[in-house]
Design a protein around this motif. Structure first.
Motif, mmCIF file in Angstrom:
data_model
loop_
_atom_site.group_PDB
_atom_site.id
_atom_site.type_symbol
_atom_site.label_atom_id
_atom_site.label_comp_id
_atom_site.label_asym_id
_atom_site.label_seq_id
_atom_site.Cartn_x
_atom_site.Cartn_y
_atom_site.Cartn_z
ATOM 1 N N PHE A 1 -9.792 60.515 -17.895
ATOM 2 C CA PHE A 1 -10.753 60.813 -16.827
ATOM 3 C C PHE A 1 -10.074 60.758 -15.459
ATOM 4 N N VAL A 2 -9.315 59.703 -15.220
ATOM 5 C CA VAL A 2 -8.626 59.544 -13.928
ATOM 6 C C VAL A 2 -7.617 60.672 -13.722
ATOM 7 N N LEU A 3 -6.857 60.976 -14.770
ATOM 8 C CA LEU A 3 -5.838 62.034 -14.683
ATOM 9 C C LEU A 3 -6.468 63.382 -14.349
ATOM 10 N N PHE A 4 -7.511 63.765 -15.104
ATOM 11 C CA PHE A 4 -8.129 65.070 -14.889
ATOM 12 C C PHE A 4 -8.915 65.131 -13.581
ATOM 13 N N LEU A 5 -9.442 63.994 -13.143
ATOM 14 C CA LEU A 5 -10.127 63.966 -11.854
ATOM 15 C C LEU A 5 -9.141 64.240 -10.719
ATOM 16 N N ILE A 6 -7.974 63.599 -10.780
ATOM 17 C CA ILE A 6 -6.942 63.814 -9.754
ATOM 18 C C ILE A 6 -6.474 65.268 -9.767
ATOM 19 N N ILE A 7 -6.231 65.798 -10.963
ATOM 20 C CA ILE A 7 -5.788 67.198 -11.087
ATOM 21 C C ILE A 7 -6.851 68.140 -10.541
ATOM 22 N N TYR A 8 -8.106 67.889 -10.886
ATOM 23 C CA TYR A 8 -9.208 68.749 -10.426
ATOM 24 C C TYR A 8 -9.314 68.744 -8.899
ATOM 25 N N LEU A 9 -9.177 67.552 -8.302
ATOM 26 C CA LEU A 9 -9.244 67.453 -6.839
ATOM 27 C C LEU A 9 -8.087 68.210 -6.184
ATOM 28 N N PHE A 10 -6.891 68.107 -6.766
ATOM 29 C CA PHE A 10 -5.739 68.843 -6.245
ATOM 30 C C PHE A 10 -5.967 70.356 -6.329
ATOM 31 N N ILE A 11 -6.533 70.814 -7.458
ATOM 32 C CA ILE A 11 -6.805 72.241 -7.632
ATOM 33 C C ILE A 11 -7.805 72.733 -6.595
ATOM 34 N N ILE A 12 -8.905 71.991 -6.431
ATOM 35 C CA ILE A 12 -9.953 72.386 -5.478
ATOM 36 C C ILE A 12 -9.414 72.385 -4.053
ATOM 37 N N ILE A 13 -8.746 71.306 -3.672
ATOM 38 C CA ILE A 13 -8.233 71.196 -2.303
ATOM 39 C C ILE A 13 -7.180 72.263 -2.019
ATOM 40 N N GLY A 14 -6.237 72.440 -2.959
ATOM 41 C CA GLY A 14 -5.166 73.417 -2.775
ATOM 42 C C GLY A 14 -5.690 74.829 -2.619
ATOM 43 N N ASN A 15 -6.625 75.216 -3.472
ATOM 44 C CA ASN A 15 -7.167 76.575 -3.415
ATOM 45 C C ASN A 15 -8.113 76.774 -2.236
ATOM 46 N N LEU A 16 -8.831 75.713 -1.836
ATOM 47 C CA LEU A 16 -9.679 75.818 -0.640
ATOM 48 C C LEU A 16 -8.837 75.975 0.621
ATOM 49 N N ILE A 17 -7.701 75.292 0.657
ATOM 50 C CA ILE A 17 -6.797 75.446 1.801
ATOM 51 C C ILE A 17 -6.329 76.896 1.906
ATOM 52 N N ILE A 18 -5.926 77.481 0.770
ATOM 53 C CA ILE A 18 -5.518 78.891 0.767
ATOM 54 C C ILE A 18 -6.650 79.781 1.262
ATOM 55 N N PHE A 19 -7.848 79.557 0.743
ATOM 56 C CA PHE A 19 -8.996 80.399 1.096
ATOM 57 C C PHE A 19 -9.287 80.346 2.596
ATOM 58 N N PHE A 20 -9.347 79.141 3.168
ATOM 59 C CA PHE A 20 -9.750 79.010 4.572
ATOM 60 C C PHE A 20 -8.624 79.362 5.545
ATOM 61 N N VAL A 21 -7.380 79.094 5.168
ATOM 62 C CA VAL A 21 -6.270 79.502 6.041
ATOM 63 C C VAL A 21 -6.245 81.021 6.190
ATOM 64 N N ILE A 22 -6.441 81.734 5.084
ATOM 65 C CA ILE A 22 -6.478 83.201 5.135
ATOM 66 C C ILE A 22 -7.718 83.692 5.870
ATOM 67 N N LEU A 23 -8.849 83.036 5.613
ATOM 68 C CA LEU A 23 -10.109 83.449 6.237
ATOM 69 C C LEU A 23 -10.066 83.312 7.754
ATOM 70 N N LEU A 24 -9.467 82.227 8.243
ATOM 71 C CA LEU A 24 -9.527 81.901 9.665
ATOM 72 C C LEU A 24 -8.342 82.422 10.475
ATOM 73 N N ASN A 25 -7.389 83.079 9.813
ATOM 74 C CA ASN A 25 -6.233 83.620 10.532
ATOM 75 C C ASN A 25 -6.198 85.134 10.389
ATOM 76 N N SER A 26 -6.417 85.838 11.477
ATOM 77 C CA SER A 26 -6.505 87.310 11.443
ATOM 78 C C SER A 26 -5.177 87.954 11.057
ATOM 79 N N ASN A 27 -4.056 87.257 11.291
ATOM 80 C CA ASN A 27 -2.746 87.811 10.920
ATOM 81 C C ASN A 27 -2.570 87.910 9.407
ATOM 82 N N LEU A 28 -3.380 87.165 8.673
ATOM 83 C CA LEU A 28 -3.282 87.166 7.205
ATOM 84 C C LEU A 28 -4.327 88.067 6.553
ATOM 85 N N HIS A 29 -5.013 88.866 7.340
ATOM 86 C CA HIS A 29 -6.025 89.770 6.774
ATOM 87 C C HIS A 29 -5.365 91.068 6.309
#
Length: 319
Positions: free
Chosen positions: A28-56
């Protein structure tokens, strides 16, 4: 008397990864940590691209949608797995089992097609750069992304309909950690020939063809790169598609090992491992592969980080 379950059984029991109660909490602890890393990592990609016009640009729009798929596919399986590990409630209704199967398959197919569209984007960028703006306009990019998702969500419908009409006799225990196609076929006492034929036909017509298009794109890409005179030019050209090629290899190798084989060759432990690698490893690696050596993305990320930092911790002006 042994109970018999025909047609739409009311529920299944998910066996899980292990019967040992001693490792449930560590898992449970292992998969929770992995899941949080996946969510955070992919959300960072999504919002960095969304909020930076140079990456459109098309490449980053594809990457943004890939992060959506990774978040969705992981969230389709891991939260339910975490819930079962902590509560030990392993029952799932027939409807939600088929829903999980449909979403899992649809998102996997969408990822196939999106990676194929990304290979076309890299092909145009390297092999036909003068026409890149016209061939990969916002309209064409939006069409490719829409087509990838539409094809991905239409393709599994036949499988789910056939599975829903199957009979399940003597047992309704799924020896897996989620509702996947092959464990359900192994559990069914109906003739699964039609489902297997449909899997191979669709796999040949869609999945193999998308793989073939990706392969052809990279044959042209590599041949074009080899014709570049300078070493620096070759390295720069290859670096633009190295991340995508790495993700393609990981994805196709994992899913080919899982599904391109008859159910008679199904190995429980091996297929659990490959399923786990696809659900956990691919979404975890994608943010790292696409961003670690991407200078353009890192610059945009650092700018966003500074903006967030200045917003949360404003500098007090001295009077």
């Amino acid at each position: 008397m042994v109970p018999t379950y025909k047609g739409n059984v009311s529920q299944f029991i998910i066996q899980g990864l292990s019967d040992s109660s001693e490792i449930q909490l560590p898992l449970f602890v292992l998969f929770l940590i992995i899941y949080l890393f996946i969510i955070i990592g992919n959300l960072i990609i999504f919002f960095v691209i969304l909020l930076n016009s140079n990456l459109h640009t098309p490449m980053y729009k594809f990457l943004q949608n890939l992060s959506i798929i990774d978040i969705s596919s992981t969230s389709n399986v891991l939260p339910a797995l975490l819930h079962r590990l902590i509560t030990k409630r392993n029952r799932i209704s027939f409807f939600w089992c088929l829903t999980q199967l449909y979403l899992y398959t649809s998102l996997a197919c969408s990822e196939y097609f999106l990676l194929t569209a990304m290979s076309y984007d890299r092909y145009v960028a390297i092999c036909d750069p003068l026409h890149y703006i016209n061939r990969m306009s916002n309209k064409h990019c939006a069409w490719l992304i829409s087509a990838a998702f539409c094809a991905g969500f239409v393709e599994p419908l036949g499988h789910v309909v056939l599975i829903s009409k199957s009979s399940y006799c003597n047992s309704h225990i799924i020896d897996h950690f989620f509702c996947d196609l092959i464990p359900l076929l192994k559990l069914s006492c109906s003739d699964t020939f039609n489902v297997e034929i449909l899997t191979y036909v669709v796999g040949t017509l869609l999945t193999f063809n998308s793989f073939l298009l990706t392969l052809i794109s990279y044959i042209y890409i590599i041949s074009t790169i080899l014709k570049i005179q300078s070493t620096h030019g070759r390295q720069k050209a290859f670096s633009t598609c190295a991340s995508h090629l790495t993700c393609v290899i990981i994805l196709y190798m994992t899913l080919l090992c899982l599904y391109v084989k008859p159910t008679t060759s199904y190995s429980l432990d091996r297929d659990k491992l490959f399923s786990l690698l696809y659900i956990v490893l691919v979404p975890l690696l994608n943010p790292l592969i696409y961003t670690l050596k991407n200078k353009e993305f890192l610059i945009a990320f650092n700018k966003l980080k500074q903006k967030v930092k200045s917003f949360l911790f404003p500098v007090k002006r001295l009077h």
